[in-house]
Design an enzyme around this catalytic site. Structure first.
Site: not given
Ligand code: 13P
Length: 252
Positions: A9, A11, A97, A99, A169, A175, A215
């Site tokens: 991904n 991003k 996702h 985010e 996730e 991250g 991660s």
């Protein structure tokens, strides 16, 4: 049969030429050095989709959008529909996702519309779920994730559900360099699979690939992927370097 999958991904990273270069590097490295029973997917920005599809061997590498519109078409300035994504040659779309849920207010209701349109246009959704830190600290992750599933993908028909890839996730490990331990990953993946079995039956639960995202790096992929309910990864930062991404693929 359940597939082993490693999906990148990217991003909001890389311009078009950098993206093509990265896609070509992944294509070249995986052709030579990756096990061919691992499905490799690149989740790239909308602007890159057509070019990335042209730059890789699509028989070996799948291409994914990172989102699609909740409407089929029309006066929705700035949106990119599932049909448009499909017309680039991409076959996958990442949906839900954290985010997108957190920064763009993506609710279960919106996600259900996106899921329906993705499926209607022949895209395979990579459906993301996972809990934030405060939920994990209260040990409420199972309730939280089950609720996410019930509000979205558990409303699909069995036939549509069978087409999904699921990514778990833990938001607290995205991250941040923090990874769920191998045991934590196995525990919640097993819980997700059991929850799916209770809803759709053992056979369907056994067949669905559940990826870990948070991660994941070349150094921890092997340990994570060794778990019986971890079928691969959805990789952020480490998917931006072809060598690291290959290292993760070779974690199987
Ligand atoms: P990182 O691998 O950078 O933690 O990101 C994970 C992720 O969000 C994949 O979708």
């Amino acid at each position: 049969m359940r597939k082993k999958i490693v999906a990148g991904n990217w991003k909001c990273n890389t311009n078009v030429s950098e993206g093509i270069e990265l896609a070509k590097a992944v294509d070249k490295l995986t052709a030579k050095e990756a096990a061919n029973d691992v499905v490799v997917i690149l989740g790239v920005p909308f602007t890159h989709l057509t070019k990335v599809v042209e730059s890789v061997d699509v028989n070996r590498i799948g291409v994914a959008a990172q989102n699609c519109a909740a409407e089929a078409k029309g006066a929705f300035t700035g949106e990119v529909s599932a049909e448009m994504v499909k017309s680039t040659g991409a076959d996958y779309v990442i949906l839900g996702h954290s985010e997108r849920r957190e920064y763009y207010g993506e609710t279960s209701e919106i996600l259900n519309k996106k899921l329906a349109l993705a499926l209607a246009n022949g895209l395979t959704p990579i459906y993301c779920c996972g809990e934030p830190l405060e939920v994990r600290e209260k040990e409420q992750q199972n309730v939280f994730v089950k609720n996410q599933l019930e509000e979205t993908i558990f409303k699909l028909s069995v036939e549509d559900f069978k087409k999904l890839i699921i990514a778990y996730e833990p938001i607290w490990a995205i991250g941040t360099g923090k990874t769920a331990t191998s045991d934590q990953a196995q525990e919640i993946h097993a819980f997700i699979r059991e929850t799916i079995a209770n809803k759709f039956g053992n056979e369907i639960a056994d067949d669905v690939s559940i990826l870990y995202g948070g991660s994941c790096k070349p150094g921890n992929a092997k340990e994570l992927f060794a778990n019986k309910d971890v079928d691969g990864g959805l990789i952020g930062g480490a998917s931006l370097k072809a060598d690291d991404f290959l290292g993760i693929i070779n974690g199987f």
